[in-house]
Design a protein around this motif. Structure first.
Motif, short mmCIF file in Angstrom:
data_model
loop_
_atom_site.label_atom_id
_atom_site.label_comp_id
_atom_site.label_asym_id
_atom_site.label_seq_id
_atom_site.Cartn_x
_atom_site.Cartn_y
_atom_site.Cartn_z
N PHE A 75 12.65 79.63 47.01
CA PHE A 75 12.27 78.33 47.56
C PHE A 75 12.76 78.18 48.99
O PHE A 75 12.06 77.64 49.85
N TRP A 100 9.71 73.07 53.38
CA TRP A 100 9.79 72.44 52.06
C TRP A 100 11.21 71.95 51.82
O TRP A 100 12.17 72.62 52.17
N ARG A 107 13.77 69.69 48.84
CA ARG A 107 13.92 69.12 47.50
C ARG A 107 14.66 67.81 47.64
O ARG A 107 15.66 67.72 48.34
N MET A 157 9.72 68.24 45.08
CA MET A 157 9.67 69.07 46.28
C MET A 157 8.72 68.35 47.24
O MET A 157 7.74 67.75 46.80
N LEU A 179 14.54 74.31 39.48
CA LEU A 179 13.21 74.79 39.83
C LEU A 179 12.68 75.74 38.77
O LEU A 179 13.44 76.50 38.17
N VAL A 213 7.82 76.89 42.23
CA VAL A 213 7.99 77.67 43.46
C VAL A 213 6.68 78.37 43.80
O VAL A 213 6.27 78.42 44.97
N ALA A 235 4.36 75.79 45.41
CA ALA A 235 4.73 75.51 46.80
C ALA A 235 4.28 76.66 47.72
O ALA A 235 3.74 76.42 48.80
#
Length: 104
Positions: free
Chosen positions: A18, A24, A26, A31, A81, A86, A89
């Motif tokens: 990630f 990105w 969190r 996210m 996660l 992931v 994303a």
């Protein structure tokens, strides 16, 4: 011989993966990513993003605000996660680059 990974090793791997996704963040149980897109690019990303999220059985939300697209991917409460989150994303990032012609 089969090697077993501990849950902690898996979490570390996902956190590292990630972290490679620039832009990105969190925040609590989601996210987030904000992208500079025009209206047509936003529409293209939103449609493609929905297909990718459906394939991974996840939710992803996109909204327009001040000429930008804000993306939100909720993550399960109390959990870290997941592989799928992931992956989503990363897929959204790829879609963004393809739609805008941005080269990594």
């Amino acid at each position: 011989m089969r090697v077993r990974r501990s849950d902690k090793g898996r979490r570390d791997y996902l956190v590292d993966a990630f972290a490679l996704l620039q832009g990105w963040t969190r925040d609590g149980h989601e996210m987030r990513r904000t992208l500079p897109l025009d209206d047509s690019q936003h529409a293209a990303l939103t449609e493609s993003m929905k297909v990718a999220a459906d394939a991974l059985q996840l939710r992803a939300e996109a909204r327009r605000l001040d000429g930008h697209t804000q993306i939100r991917v909720p993550t399960p409460e109390g959990g870290g996660l997941s592989d799928s989150e992931v992956a989503l994303a990363a897929r959204i990032e790829d879609l963004y680059k393809r739609i805008t012609g941005v080269v990594a």
